[in-house]
Motif scaffolding. Structure first.
Motif, PDB file in Angstrom:
ATOM      1  N   LEU A  30       1.476 -18.342  23.135  1.00 25.58           N
ATOM      2  CA  LEU A  30       0.194 -17.905  23.298  1.00 25.58           C
ATOM      3  C   LEU A  30      -0.405 -16.352  22.865  1.00 25.58           C
ATOM      4  N   PRO A  31       0.524 -15.454  23.776  1.00 27.41           N
ATOM      5  CA  PRO A  31       0.089 -14.103  23.463  1.00 27.41           C
ATOM      6  C   PRO A  31       0.315 -13.640  22.237  1.00 27.41           C
ATOM      7  N   LEU A  32       1.333 -14.332  21.376  1.00 27.80           N
ATOM      8  CA  LEU A  32       1.536 -13.740  20.103  1.00 27.80           C
ATOM      9  C   LEU A  32       0.065 -14.350  19.140  1.00 27.80           C
ATOM     10  N   ASN A  33      -0.138 -13.500  18.250  1.00 30.36           N
ATOM     11  CA  ASN A  33      -1.068 -14.205  17.042  1.00 30.36           C
ATOM     12  C   ASN A  33      -0.126 -14.738  16.139  1.00 30.36           C
ATOM     13  N   SER A  34      -0.742 -15.724  15.343  1.00 33.11           N
ATOM     14  CA  SER A  34      -0.047 -16.615  14.601  1.00 33.11           C
ATOM     15  C   SER A  34       0.505 -15.841  13.363  1.00 33.11           C
ATOM     16  N   LEU A  35      -0.117 -14.823  13.010  1.00 40.82           N
ATOM     17  CA  LEU A  35       0.138 -14.092  11.731  1.00 40.82           C
ATOM     18  C   LEU A  35       1.671 -13.270  11.955  1.00 40.82           C
ATOM     19  N   TYR A  36       1.572 -12.748  13.362  1.00 34.43           N
ATOM     20  CA  TYR A  36       2.865 -12.076  13.634  1.00 34.43           C
ATOM     21  C   TYR A  36       3.971 -13.178  13.949  1.00 34.43           C
ATOM     22  N   ASN A  37       3.554 -14.222  14.487  1.00 32.87           N
ATOM     23  CA  ASN A  37       4.766 -15.480  14.568  1.00 32.87           C
ATOM     24  C   ASN A  37       5.278 -15.683  13.137  1.00 32.87           C
ATOM     25  N   VAL A  38       4.354 -15.730  12.202  1.00 31.55           N
ATOM     26  CA  VAL A  38       5.198 -16.248  10.818  1.00 31.55           C
ATOM     27  C   VAL A  38       5.841 -15.063  10.349  1.00 31.55           C
ATOM     28  N   ILE A  39       5.081 -14.016  10.294  1.00 33.11           N
ATOM     29  CA  ILE A  39       6.104 -12.572   9.801  1.00 33.11           C
ATOM     30  C   ILE A  39       7.435 -12.613  10.594  1.00 33.11           C
ATOM     31  N   HIS A  40       7.282 -12.681  11.809  1.00 30.44           N
ATOM     32  CA  HIS A  40       8.385 -12.752  12.616  1.00 30.44           C
ATOM     33  C   HIS A  40       9.426 -13.832  11.977  1.00 30.44           C
ATOM     34  N   ALA A  41       8.990 -14.909  11.687  1.00 28.20           N
ATOM     35  CA  ALA A  41       9.937 -16.250  11.186  1.00 28.20           C
ATOM     36  C   ALA A  41      10.403 -15.628   9.833  1.00 28.20           C
ATOM     37  N   ILE A  42       9.429 -15.000   9.042  1.00 30.11           N
ATOM     38  CA  ILE A  42       9.827 -14.748   7.682  1.00 30.11           C
ATOM     39  C   ILE A  42      11.065 -13.854   7.687  1.00 30.11           C
TER      40      ILE A  42
END
Length: 647
Positions: free
Chosen positions: A203-215
């Motif tokens: 939850l502290p992450l924002n979803s765009l950050y999480n997707v970029i991190h995954a990429i």
């Protein structure tokens, strides 16, 4: 440009904070015990500022020099509008993704883009209402952002000396915000983790950050050593070999896991092997395993075979389950080997090994086999043919978003088994029906409401399974075939724990001649099933699998990969490895499905670390391969019995 940058920063921070608060309130029953709202907000602002600093860096540094000019301002306006739409898209997608996967959008969000036909059909048939609401929200928020981020030139052109000062200050501020910390390592997701609940830590992450991190993680083959740490190679090999029951010198020092396995069964002629992989059919849907009473057919079959009542999946995705069942390979924090480049040929599979003993192998799937790279991997590693829906010889009666229904897949399986010419065969068949948007043919089951639900597709999957075995028992292939019925993983894996053990619990049932009829309560992993099947069909062989032949002994351990968390369950002790954090240990109480924190056993921690590191080593060093034919104790390839692979 300066005002535009401030507007973008303010608008995005407010939007992400509102979304984070809304998600926290929605999930308050899990947020409140984990520490409440403040850690989520504080960690969230750090993550948001870090990503925004990177997005704003170039415009902010150029604005003292170009902010009073027209064209740089227009480019900046569209730059911020693009990023605003990306933030909005990912946050609007988050609630439904949380419902499905119990975390924010991650690498799955990107991986599904590789299968637009299946995913678009799934969304259209199963989530029309969600799509409509999401589209309206996107349109409204996009419109608001476009109005707020209209390009406006700075009214004042700064003096040269002031430009230098502003640029220098901006650089320092942006660098510190982007780095997020003064510590040795820059800010990352683990820095804002504060709970034993993996979902709350997202939850502290924002979803765009999480997707970029995954990429970023997908652009390279992640090594477990980068995630969990290191240990001496010799210690790693000794620990995993000992856990697998291997003693004495290595059979092949360059391939440390290769060993001889002596089969316990001695059939008079080679037995066929059929592995039926049930999509998302976790133990929670199997009555005899303590789940919902949705499986009368499986429950009845369980009385006729070897029910492994405490079998655990290695992961939460189909490719992870197929990896374990077809190769016996341990899970890693990287992609499953079906999708990794170095394993597309020359990687050990059960099919490749059985080919040394005169078997022909096929993979049968109700959908499109290009999904998750199944076709390429299997054909490159020992399977003679891949039969997906376009190659079905029995016309399907019902085709949903993901492919032919389970009964159609079983019709094709029965058809192929009836056609076999008496030579030994290995068949792996994979179903599709028990998957959102929960589609199945009418008239087969008595559905509960709503009709489109996982409970009903689980009922339908069980009905189809029962129909197949009723026919199989009356067929000539029944007397010379060993069957395994097993799930690839559970559905909608979630839980307020670092590794939700109960959602790794899956059904596993072995049927056929010579198979003991028993209910086995020992803890086993998917990786134990391939060696056990080899033993039951009477194949003594050399292979690199680290799973245990359950006809000879019980390991009472399971290995589970949950995102970046690695779980090693031994007895009632669960050791969890997290990225760049100390190991944690819990006592798993099966009856109440609870985990209680306990002190870390150093011996168990080393054993878990060895099992987390070894598969990454074996993959990168390409040491998980079919052993030399000279090592096989009784290879029996029939001359001229090979044929070109199918497609």
């Amino acid at each position: 440009m300066r005002k535009l940058t401030w507007r973008f920063l303010l608008l995005t921070l407010i939007f992400l904070t509102v979304c984070r608060v809304a998600l926290s309130l929605w999930l308050w029953s899990r947020v409140q015990p984990a520490g409440g709202l403040w850690p989520i907000l504080l960690g969230g602002w750090r993550i948001d500022l870090s990503l925004l600093a990177m997005v704003c860096a170039v415009p902010a540094l150029l604005s003292p020099w170009l902010g009073h000019r027209h064209w740089p301002t227009r480019i900046t306006g569209w730059w911020y509008r693009l990023w605003w739409l990306l933030f909005v898209l990912l946050e609007v997608s988050t609630p439904q993704f949380l419902l499905e996967y119990d975390t924010r959008p991650n690498r799955l969000y990107v991986e599904y883009l590789n299968s637009p036909q299946e995913v678009s059909a799934m969304l259209w048939h199963g989530y029309k209402g969600v799509l409509l609401l999401a589209t309206l929200a996107m349109a409204l928020l996009g419109w608001a952002g476009f109005r707020w981020l209209r390009a406006q030139r700075d009214a004042i052109s700064l003096k040269p000396w002031l430009r230098v000062v502003v640029t220098a200050v901006a650089f320092v501020v942006l660098f510190l915000a982007a780095r997020g910390t003064l510590e040795h390592r820059p800010l990352n997701a683990s820095k804002v983790a504060f709970s034993d609940d993996a979902m709350v830590n997202a939850l502290p992450l924002n979803s765009l950050y999480n997707v970029i991190h995954a990429i970023r993680g997908m652009t390279n083959e992640r090594s477990a050593t980068d995630v969990y740490g290191t240990m001496p190679e010799a210690d790693m090999h000794q620990l995993v070999r000992s856990a697998a029951g291997m003693e004495g010198p290595m059979l092949d020092p360059t391939h440390p896991s290769v060993h001889l396995q002596q089969a316990t069964a001695t059939p008079t002629k080679p037995l066929n092997l059929v592995v039926i992989v049930e999509e998302s059919l976790g133990a929670q849907y199997i009555g005899t395993l303590g789940g919902q009473p949705l499986s009368p057919q499986f429950d009845a079959l369980a009385k006729d075979g070897w029910l492994l009542a405490r079998a655990y999946a290695t992961g939460t995705r189909s490719v992870r389950g197929l990896e374990a069942l077809s190769t016996g390979f341990l899970p890693t924090p990287a992609e499953a080997v079906l999708k990794l480049p170095r394993s597309q040929s020359g990687f050990f599979t059960l099919a490749d090994l059985l080919g040394e003993f005169g078997y022909r192998s096929r993979f049968l799937y109700g959908g499109e086999a290009h999904f998750d790279n199944m076709k390429s991997f299997f054909l490159g590693n020992g399977f003679d043919e891949v039969i997906d829906r376009p190659r079905f010889e029995v016309k399907p009666g019902f085709v949903g978003s993901w492919g032919a229904s389970d009964e159609d897949m079983f019709n094709e399986l029965h058809h192929r088994l009836m056609q076999d010419d008496g030579k030994p065969r290995f068949t792996m068949a994979f179903s599709v029906s028990n998957h959102s948007p929960w589609e199945y043919p009418a008239g087969r089951i008595q559905p509960s409401q709503p009709a489109a639900s996982v409970e009903n597709t689980a009922r339908y999957a069980d009905w189809s399974l029962g129909q197949f075995f009723a026919r199989a028992k009356q067929s000539p292939y029944w007397e010379n075939t060993i069957f395994l019925v097993v799930a690839d993983h559970d559905s909608r894996v979630f839980g307020a724990s670092l590794v939700p053990v109960r959602h790794f619990h899956i059904p596993a049932l072995i049927l056929g001649p010579g198979v003991p009829v028993q209910r086995d309560e020992h803890i086993v992993s998917q990786i134990d099933l391939p060696p056990t099947l080899l033993s039951l069909i009477g194949i003594s062989s050399a292979h690199p699998m680290l799973g245990v032949d359950l006809t000879q002994r019980h390991p009472d351990r399971a290995v589970m990969q949950y995102g970046d968390n690695h779980g090693y369950l031994q007895g009632d002790q669960l050791l969890v490895l997290q990225p760049q954090q100390p190991a944690e240990q819990f006592r798993y109480q099966r009856d109440s499905e609870t985990l209680t924190s306990t002190s870390v056993d150093p011996t168990l921690a080393k054993l878990a670390l060895a099992h987390a590191l070894w598969p990454s080593w074996a993959y990168t060093q390409q040491r998980y391969t079919l052993p030399s034919r000279s090592l096989q104790p009784a290879a029996a390839v029939v001359p001229g019995d090979t044929a070109p692979a199918g497609n």
